[in-house]
Design an enzyme around this catalytic site. Structure first.
Site, mmCIF file in Angstrom:
data_model
loop_
_atom_site.group_PDB
_atom_site.id
_atom_site.type_symbol
_atom_site.label_atom_id
_atom_site.label_comp_id
_atom_site.label_asym_id
_atom_site.label_seq_id
_atom_site.Cartn_x
_atom_site.Cartn_y
_atom_site.Cartn_z
ATOM 1 N N HIS A 1 -7.308 1.050 0.424
ATOM 2 C CA HIS A 1 -6.670 2.361 0.262
ATOM 3 C C HIS A 1 -5.314 2.347 0.982
ATOM 4 O O HIS A 1 -5.233 2.037 2.168
ATOM 5 C CB HIS A 1 -7.563 3.487 0.796
ATOM 6 C CG HIS A 1 -7.047 4.843 0.393
ATOM 7 N ND1 HIS A 1 -7.395 5.450 -0.797
ATOM 8 C CD2 HIS A 1 -6.154 5.663 0.982
ATOM 9 C CE1 HIS A 1 -6.749 6.595 -0.899
ATOM 10 N NE2 HIS A 1 -5.987 6.755 0.163
ATOM 11 N N ALA A 2 -4.259 2.687 0.246
ATOM 12 C CA ALA A 2 -2.893 2.534 0.776
ATOM 13 C C ALA A 2 -2.662 3.388 2.017
ATOM 14 O O ALA A 2 -3.138 4.515 2.110
ATOM 15 C CB ALA A 2 -1.886 2.924 -0.302
ATOM 16 N N HIS B 1 5.597 6.561 -2.005
ATOM 17 C CA HIS B 1 4.844 7.500 -1.165
ATOM 18 C C HIS B 1 4.700 6.946 0.255
ATOM 19 O O HIS B 1 5.001 7.632 1.235
ATOM 20 C CB HIS B 1 3.468 7.747 -1.796
ATOM 21 C CG HIS B 1 2.566 8.597 -0.965
ATOM 22 N ND1 HIS B 1 2.462 9.958 -1.135
ATOM 23 C CD2 HIS B 1 1.749 8.284 0.077
ATOM 24 C CE1 HIS B 1 1.610 10.443 -0.238
ATOM 25 N NE2 HIS B 1 1.154 9.450 0.511
ATOM 26 N N GLU B 2 4.278 5.709 0.345
ATOM 27 C CA GLU B 2 4.061 5.100 1.672
ATOM 28 C C GLU B 2 5.379 4.938 2.425
ATOM 29 O O GLU B 2 5.453 5.171 3.628
ATOM 30 C CB GLU B 2 3.355 3.745 1.533
ATOM 31 C CG GLU B 2 1.962 3.814 0.905
ATOM 32 C CD GLU B 2 1.039 4.805 1.577
ATOM 33 O OE1 GLU B 2 1.221 5.102 2.768
ATOM 34 O OE2 GLU B 2 0.134 5.320 0.904
ATOM 35 N N HIS C 1 6.393 7.911 4.320
ATOM 36 C CA HIS C 1 5.796 7.993 5.666
ATOM 37 C C HIS C 1 6.605 7.148 6.645
ATOM 38 O O HIS C 1 6.919 7.571 7.750
ATOM 39 C CB HIS C 1 4.359 7.459 5.645
ATOM 40 C CG HIS C 1 3.377 8.340 4.927
ATOM 41 N ND1 HIS C 1 3.235 9.676 5.195
ATOM 42 C CD2 HIS C 1 2.449 8.055 3.970
ATOM 43 C CE1 HIS C 1 2.266 10.182 4.430
ATOM 44 N NE2 HIS C 1 1.782 9.219 3.668
ATOM 45 N N GLU D 1 3.174 13.945 3.729
ATOM 46 C CA GLU D 1 2.724 13.435 2.428
ATOM 47 C C GLU D 1 3.748 13.690 1.320
ATOM 48 O O GLU D 1 3.657 13.098 0.250
ATOM 49 C CB GLU D 1 1.380 14.076 2.050
ATOM 50 C CG GLU D 1 0.241 13.778 3.010
ATOM 51 C CD GLU D 1 -0.048 12.286 3.165
ATOM 52 O OE1 GLU D 1 0.320 11.505 2.273
ATOM 53 O OE2 GLU D 1 -0.623 11.911 4.212
#
Ligand code: X8Z
Ligand code: ZN
Length: 644
Positions: free
Chosen positions: A384-385, A414-415, A418, A442
């Site tokens: 899970h990323a 998306h990552e 973060h 997020e």
């Protein structure tokens, strides 16, 4: 008139009601032992060992800090120092465990997770000594608040129970990570979640889809008693630090009373529900054409295995079944990624390239050395990323099992969102090294992906032609909506279920029934076969066994459009929102960074204002964005029996 000190106000508010959860990102360990994994903690702990660990966990800070304004300052400074050290050890152990799952790495992570839990329980209790102190400075007051809401899995002070909680949390995450389906008789070739998800995404055979869906949902049955006990113990932990239950603690992380936050989430859902309903109606009609009216009847919820995703949370994998107009340029990025043999590093470089085009810095060299981009062949890992700053000091990484698909390209952005948050606030005290709220964290990378327009993809050589005219636009919006709009009710309901469970309004004997009642109510989706209380279907979604709060993703789906609108304005974009890409725009980049750099140092409305000029979350941007599709859907749905 007698003034109440800010600390007292904050502590009162928190004690009275809801505290927030301060997990900065999808890093399970970050700011809370979400993913503790102690095989070794299964056996009850000898009392002497329990006492020793309790004693070790005593934070010395408070004992020496007097109940004065200066004492509060010293205390929060000391807690920041302690937490930097503890959280770094925790994240290090979690990183090693998640990228190399063995009994040893699980036990190692569990040990430090217990220590962090013990420290937080103690420190939060010690912090109560400042609640009557007048004139505490704003930073110390905010940090005292953030400390109280910093863990999504608080343990009670009883060392035995803390060890049990750590053990259970570890087992739950382990069961999910190791979950496999080996055919109806258990003798077939075993498939993991990645392989079963491929079936859900690609197969159009009703029974084959059903087999994969049922197979995966069997992995969580044995989680049920563990989950029930985890709820009991963590509720006890939450009560010890002044919250009525764990859900109240989670809801207290939004700079407003918890009841107000519940209403806020419902308000936002009310804004977007009409758009979702139109999409649902149209998609159901098209699925009925594919699978037959008997399988997908009008006026009823859609069977959950037909939407291209194990949880029916995003529907983009069945876009080809609902494509509005044939004969338009293809939107299939997967095909190009494969044709050009994109590997994982090139995909991540593509993502980084978007951020640097805005004037943001390149990722540090260590990011490329330390990240896990692909699934190792020789060991179990958590696929899970997630995104990390392991030492809270710009030690950025992502952990993924990247495949050359558009879905993974989106997840990379998306990552990286973060990571770009982390890199902009890593010089702040660790209690401020979080998003303004978890939904902000997020939403960053996702807001960037809204600028991945067909024009940009063509420039990157990932699309052959840009869709033109009304038909091209509707196809494009449909594809986006299948991902973004379809997700909204799922994003909301996961924690609607957990909040009810934590509060005791849903009893263990009704876990599964209540889950499906919410899936039907919000998503208009139903279980494809009969479920019983032998099943534990919430456990088949990562964030439940991993104990990661989920409302953040619902908020992020709405916020990302609000961010996008503001960034487009900063970039001087004129015209419709869905036509905007901020690629290459340094003004937009500066505006984004002004918010990222604040971390959690101010209440989230201040951060939102820095980026958007608004102080409220607002779904009007997502509605504006999809206005053309919505009009089209309304036309298509005329005369249909919508709803369920
Ligand atoms: O868990 C995630 C990210 C890590 S924070 C990959 N997401 C949610 C999910 O997969 O269910 C992103 C979208 C929603
Ligand atoms: Zn995330």
């Amino acid at each position: 008139m007698k003034r109440t000190s800010p600390v007292k106000q904050i502590l009162r508010a928190a004690l009275a009601v809801v505290p927030l959860v301060a997990n900065p990102a999808c890093t399970p360990s970050a700011h809370g032992p979400n993913a503790v994994t102690p095989e070794g903690a299964r056996a009850p702990m000898p009392p002497a060992e329990a006492a020793r660990r309790s004693a070790e966990a005593q934070p010395a800070a408070a004992a020496t800090a007097p109940a004065t304004t200066e004492g509060a300052r010293q205390f929060t400074q000391r807690v920041n120092d302690d937490l930097r050290r503890l959280w770094t050890r925790q994240a290090t152990a979690e990183w090693i465990k998640s990228t190399y799952i063995t009994d040893d790495t699980e036990r190692n992570a569990a040990t430090i997770n217990e220590e962090v839990m013990a420290y937080l329980n103690q420190a939060i209790k010690e912090a109560a000594r400042f609640k009557d102190v007048q004139g505490v400075d704003a930073d110390s007051a905010r940090m005292l608040h953030l400390l109280r809401v910093s863990s999504s899995l608080p343990a009670p002070s009883d060392a035995q129970k803390r060890a049990e909680l750590a053990s259970i949390a570890a087992k739950l995450e382990g069961l999910y990570g190791k979950g496999k389906y080996c055919g109806k008789d258990g003798k077939g070739q075993c498939k993991d979640l990645g392989e079963l998800s491929d079936v859900l995404a690609k197969s159009r055979n009703y029974d084959e889809l059903l087999d994969a869906w049922v197979g995966w949902h069997a992995i969580s049955r044995e989680m049920r008693p563990l989950y029930q006990r985890q709820v009991e113990i963590s509720n006890e932990g939450a009560r010890e630090i002044g919250f009525p239950d764990l859900g109240a603690l989670w809801r207290s992380n939004y700079d407003m009373p918890p009841e107000a936050f519940e209403k806020e989430a419902q308000r936002l859902w009310g804004q977007v529900k009409p758009l979702y309903d139109e999409l649902h109606c149209y998609v159901r009609t098209r699925l009925a054409k594919q699978y037959g009216e008997d399988k997908v009847p009008a006026g009823k919820a859609i069977p959950a295995h037909l939407l291209g995703n194990m949880w029916a949370q995003e529907w983009n994998n069945v876009y080809s079944l609902v494509e509005p107009y044939k004969g338009q340029p293809s939107l299939d990025v997967d095909a190009e990624l494969k044709r050009q043999s994109y590997d994982a590093v090139r995909m991540v470089k593509t993502g980084e390239g978007f951020f640097t085009s805005l004037g943001l810095q390149q990722l540090p060299e260590t990011f490329w050395q330390r990240s896990q981009f692909t699934k190792p062949r020789d060991r179990d890992v958590v696929c899970h990323a997630s995104a990390w700053d392991v030492t809270y000091d710009n030690d950025l990484r992502i952990k993924m099992c990247i495949k050359p698909t558009e879905e993974d390209l989106v997840t990379i952005h998306h990552e990286l969102g973060h990571n770009y948050y982390y890199t902009n606030y890593y010089k702040l005290p660790v209690l401020y090294q979080q998003g303004a709220h978890d939904g902000f964290h997020e939403a960053i990378g996702d807001a960037i992906t809204l600028s991945i327009t067909p024009g940009y993809l063509k420039q990157m050589g990932l699309l052959k032609a840009v869709p033109q005219g009304d038909k091209g636009l509707i196809n494009l919006q449909m594809k986006d909506a299948m991902e973004k709009v379809a997700f909204l009710p799922f994003g909301l309901l996961v924690d609607q279920w957990r909040w009810e469970v934590f509060s005791g309004r849903v009893k263990p004997e009704d876990y599964n029934k209540s889950w499906w009642a919410l899936r039907e109510k919000y998503q208009g989706v139903r279980a494809p076969v009969e479920r019983t209380e032998q099943d534990f279907d919430p456990g088949a979604k990562y964030h439940v066994p991993a104990n990661v709060p989920y409302t953040r993703y619902f908020l992020a789906r709405i916020l990302q459009f609000q961010f996008h609108r503001a960034l487009c304005q900063a970039a001087g974009h004129q015209g419709a929102l869905h036509e905007c890409s901020i690629y290459g725009n340094k003004e937009a980049g500066k505006r984004l960074q002004s918010m990222l750099a604040m971390g959690a140092s101010k209440p989230w409305p201040d951060a939102l204002e820095a980026l958007t000029g608004q102080r409220e979350m607002d779904a009007s941007a997502i509605l504006d964005y999809f206005a053309p599709l919505r009009r089209w859907l309304q036309e298509q749905n005329k005369g249909q029996k919508c709803g369920w």
